[in-house]
Scaffold this motif. Structure first.
Motif, PDB file in Angstrom:
ATOM      1  N   TYR A   1     145.117  22.203  36.530  1.00 40.48           N
ATOM      2  CA  TYR A   1     145.455  21.628  35.181  1.00 40.48           C
ATOM      3  C   TYR A   1     146.233  20.430  35.624  1.00 40.48           C
ATOM      4  CZ  TYR A   1     144.913  26.341  33.500  1.00 40.48           C
ATOM      5  OH  TYR A   1     144.380  27.639  33.126  1.00 40.48           O
ATOM      6  N   PHE A   2     146.043  19.507  34.654  1.00 41.90           N
ATOM      7  CA  PHE A   2     146.513  18.061  34.742  1.00 41.90           C
ATOM      8  C   PHE A   2     147.609  17.591  33.680  1.00 41.90           C
ATOM      9  CE2 PHE A   2     141.964  18.759  36.260  1.00 41.90           C
ATOM     10  CZ  PHE A   2     142.074  17.917  37.163  1.00 41.90           C
ATOM     11  N   GLU A   3     148.524  16.715  34.178  1.00 37.27           N
ATOM     12  CA  GLU A   3     149.619  16.172  33.337  1.00 37.27           C
ATOM     13  C   GLU A   3     148.925  14.941  32.851  1.00 37.27           C
ATOM     14  OE1 GLU A   3     152.288  17.188  32.362  1.00 37.27           O
ATOM     15  OE2 GLU A   3     152.506  18.855  33.722  1.00 37.27           O
ATOM     16  N   GLN A   4     149.151  14.568  31.476  1.00 35.55           N
ATOM     17  CA  GLN A   4     148.420  13.524  30.766  1.00 35.55           C
ATOM     18  C   GLN A   4     149.536  12.702  30.640  1.00 35.55           C
ATOM     19  OE1 GLN A   4     146.877  14.428  26.933  1.00 35.55           O
ATOM     20  NE2 GLN A   4     145.489  12.683  26.958  1.00 35.55           N
ATOM     21  N   ARG A   5     148.984  11.387  30.827  1.00 35.36           N
ATOM     22  CA  ARG A   5     149.947  10.132  30.480  1.00 35.36           C
ATOM     23  C   ARG A   5     150.558   9.953  29.250  1.00 35.36           C
ATOM     24  NH1 ARG A   5     148.104   4.018  29.876  1.00 35.36           N
ATOM     25  NH2 ARG A   5     146.861   5.038  28.276  1.00 35.36           N
ATOM     26  N   ALA A   6     151.822   9.809  29.153  1.00 34.25           N
ATOM     27  CA  ALA A   6     152.575  10.006  27.996  1.00 34.25           C
ATOM     28  C   ALA A   6     151.990   8.993  26.938  1.00 34.25           C
ATOM     29  CB  ALA A   6     154.097   9.535  27.751  1.00 34.25           C
TER      30      ALA A   6
ATOM     31  N   GLY B   1     150.955   6.763  36.336  1.00 35.12           N
ATOM     32  CA  GLY B   1     151.273   6.175  35.044  1.00 35.12           C
ATOM     33  C   GLY B   1     150.031   5.525  34.352  1.00 35.12           C
ATOM     34  N   ALA B   2     148.842   5.772  34.922  1.00 29.80           N
ATOM     35  CA  ALA B   2     147.582   5.548  34.612  1.00 29.80           C
ATOM     36  C   ALA B   2     146.706   6.488  33.865  1.00 29.80           C
ATOM     37  CB  ALA B   2     146.482   4.537  35.617  1.00 29.80           C
ATOM     38  N   GLU B   3     145.788   6.348  33.171  1.00 35.77           N
ATOM     39  CA  GLU B   3     144.934   7.504  32.688  1.00 35.77           C
ATOM     40  C   GLU B   3     144.303   7.964  33.772  1.00 35.77           C
ATOM     41  OE1 GLU B   3     143.344   6.926  28.486  1.00 35.77           O
ATOM     42  OE2 GLU B   3     143.257   4.753  29.552  1.00 35.77           O
ATOM     43  N   LEU B   4     143.887   9.195  33.853  1.00 34.10           N
ATOM     44  CA  LEU B   4     143.312  10.172  34.715  1.00 34.10           C
ATOM     45  C   LEU B   4     141.810   9.413  34.769  1.00 34.10           C
ATOM     46  CD1 LEU B   4     143.085  12.735  36.541  1.00 34.10           C
ATOM     47  CD2 LEU B   4     142.224  14.000  34.684  1.00 34.10           C
ATOM     48  N   THR B   5     141.323   9.288  35.954  1.00 36.25           N
ATOM     49  CA  THR B   5     139.898   8.825  36.083  1.00 36.25           C
ATOM     50  C   THR B   5     138.838   9.876  36.682  1.00 36.25           C
ATOM     51  OG1 THR B   5     140.131   8.383  38.516  1.00 36.25           O
ATOM     52  CG2 THR B   5     140.728   6.603  37.117  1.00 36.25           C
ATOM     53  N   ALA B   6     137.766   9.748  36.381  1.00 36.29           N
ATOM     54  CA  ALA B   6     136.478  10.639  36.681  1.00 36.29           C
ATOM     55  C   ALA B   6     136.459  10.842  38.016  1.00 36.29           C
ATOM     56  CB  ALA B   6     135.231  10.029  36.272  1.00 36.29           C
TER      57      ALA B   6
ATOM     58  N   HIS C   1     147.046  20.583  22.483  1.00 32.61           N
ATOM     59  CA  HIS C   1     146.436  19.827  21.351  1.00 32.61           C
ATOM     60  C   HIS C   1     146.412  18.224  21.731  1.00 32.61           C
ATOM     61  CE1 HIS C   1     148.586  23.086  19.519  1.00 32.61           C
ATOM     62  NE2 HIS C   1     147.506  23.216  18.791  1.00 32.61           N
ATOM     63  N   ARG C   2     145.932  18.188  23.050  1.00 30.79           N
ATOM     64  CA  ARG C   2     146.230  16.703  23.841  1.00 30.79           C
ATOM     65  C   ARG C   2     145.009  15.836  23.477  1.00 30.79           C
ATOM     66  NH1 ARG C   2     147.817  17.472  29.794  1.00 30.79           N
ATOM     67  NH2 ARG C   2     146.500  19.111  29.634  1.00 30.79           N
ATOM     68  N   SER C   3     143.864  16.517  23.112  1.00 28.06           N
ATOM     69  CA  SER C   3     142.508  15.714  23.060  1.00 28.06           C
ATOM     70  C   SER C   3     142.251  15.390  21.657  1.00 28.06           C
ATOM     71  CB  SER C   3     141.401  16.475  23.499  1.00 28.06           C
ATOM     72  OG  SER C   3     140.103  15.719  23.508  1.00 28.06           O
ATOM     73  N   ASP C   4     141.706  14.017  21.772  1.00 28.48           N
ATOM     74  CA  ASP C   4     141.354  13.694  20.272  1.00 28.48           C
ATOM     75  C   ASP C   4     140.060  14.175  19.766  1.00 28.48           C
ATOM     76  OD1 ASP C   4     143.718  12.090  20.095  1.00 28.48           O
ATOM     77  OD2 ASP C   4     142.525  10.367  21.329  1.00 28.48           O
ATOM     78  N   ALA C   5     139.460  14.901  20.565  1.00 23.00           N
ATOM     79  CA  ALA C   5     138.075  15.492  20.237  1.00 23.00           C
ATOM     80  C   ALA C   5     138.282  16.355  18.797  1.00 23.00           C
ATOM     81  CB  ALA C   5     137.826  16.436  21.311  1.00 23.00           C
ATOM     82  N   HIS C   6     136.993  16.708  18.230  1.00 26.65           N
ATOM     83  CA  HIS C   6     136.787  17.172  16.907  1.00 26.65           C
ATOM     84  C   HIS C   6     137.236  18.798  17.217  1.00 26.65           C
ATOM     85  CE1 HIS C   6     134.631  19.344  13.542  1.00 26.65           C
ATOM     86  NE2 HIS C   6     134.715  18.373  13.085  1.00 26.65           N
TER      87      HIS C   6
ATOM     88  N   PRO D   1     142.672  16.353  30.766  1.00 28.87           N
ATOM     89  CA  PRO D   1     142.616  15.677  29.397  1.00 28.87           C
ATOM     90  C   PRO D   1     141.632  14.680  29.260  1.00 28.87           C
ATOM     91  CG  PRO D   1     144.209  14.637  30.860  1.00 28.87           C
ATOM     92  CD  PRO D   1     143.694  15.813  31.856  1.00 28.87           C
ATOM     93  N   ASP D   2     141.464  14.106  27.983  1.00 32.48           N
ATOM     94  CA  ASP D   2     140.574  12.888  27.960  1.00 32.48           C
ATOM     95  C   ASP D   2     140.748  12.007  28.981  1.00 32.48           C
ATOM     96  OD1 ASP D   2     139.576  14.403  25.713  1.00 32.48           O
ATOM     97  OD2 ASP D   2     140.696  12.977  24.376  1.00 32.48           O
TER      98      ASP D   2
END
Length: 226
Positions: free
Chosen positions: A218-223, A190-195, A140-145, A179-180
């Motif tokens: 599969y990716f770990e998402q920043r806290a 510590g930064a957000e994943l980039t394209a 449930h890590r994405s803010d998507a609809h 993740p997003d």
């Protein structure tokens, strides 16, 4: 790493991650079929590739329209990159929801099925699916609809069974569940994943010897930040 001589089709290549993927494959020698919902967007990416000395062809592809999929002009293919999908959040209309599911789920399936004969004729066939963490069971890590979650779960389950059934034929099906993420940013811990990092994963997987089947990333998402 070189992809010289390979023909690569990238969906959603008119902007953002799809454009980065098209540029990256072309920069390593591939001929890229750049597809987007509008010819202008596809041509802009193709012109960027050509200006850098690469080979590209632009074509219209609307994944939410079965007729557009059927009419796509392609007669040779080694790598299919399913990156086109409409992100959905906020309070979408019914039309927005239908468009998202039709494109990411139904459209991806119809396009892949249409192109399977061409991939079977290749000696280096790969199918790459940029899915999303929204397609992971229990995530449930994405803010998507929720409709985006539904579309990505459908895409993920299709890729899963496709990998199992095509592996004996030597066709690799590679799925990514990021993740997003952001288009640009510092590529540090510590930064957000980039394209760009997502693109590098795709290039790495496709560039492996044919005995190496990388099924998924599969990716770990920043806290979350306070």
């Amino acid at each position: 790493m070189t992809f010289k001589g390979r023909h690569v089709l990238v969906t959603g290549a008119g902007r953002d991650t799809g454009r980065k993927l098209a540029l990256a494959f072309a920069g390593r020698g591939a001929h890229v079929l750049v597809t987007a919902r509008t010819l202008a967007a596809a041509q802009q990416t193709a012109e960027l590739i050509q200006a850098a000395g690469g080979a590209a062809t632009a074509a219209v592809l609307d994944l939410s329209d079965p007729a557009s999929i059927e009419q796509l002009p392609v007669d040779h293919l080694d790598v299919l990159v399913n990156s086109g999908a409409r992100y959905l959040d906020g309070a979408p209309t019914a039309a927005d929801i239908g468009d998202t599911i039709a494109g990411a789920a139904t459209g991806t399936v119809l396009l892949t099925e249409r192109l399977l004969p061409l991939l079977r004729a290749s000696n280096q066939p790969d199918i790459v699916n940029l899915i999303s963490a929204a397609g992971e069971p229990g995530q449930h890590r994405s803010d998507a609809h929720p409709a985006f979650y539904a579309a990505k779960h459908a895409q993920a389950r299709y890729a899963e069974i496709l990998s199992e059934r095509l592996r004996p034929e030597g066709i690799r099906v590679i799925s990514l569940f990021p993740p997003d993420f952001v288009q640009d940013g510092p590529r540090v811990a510590g930064a957000e994943l980039t394209a760009d990092s997502v693109v590098d994963c795709v290039l790495f997987a496709v560039g492996q010897p044919r005995d190496c089947f990388i099924r998924a990333f599969y990716f770990e998402q920043r806290a979350p930040q306070p």
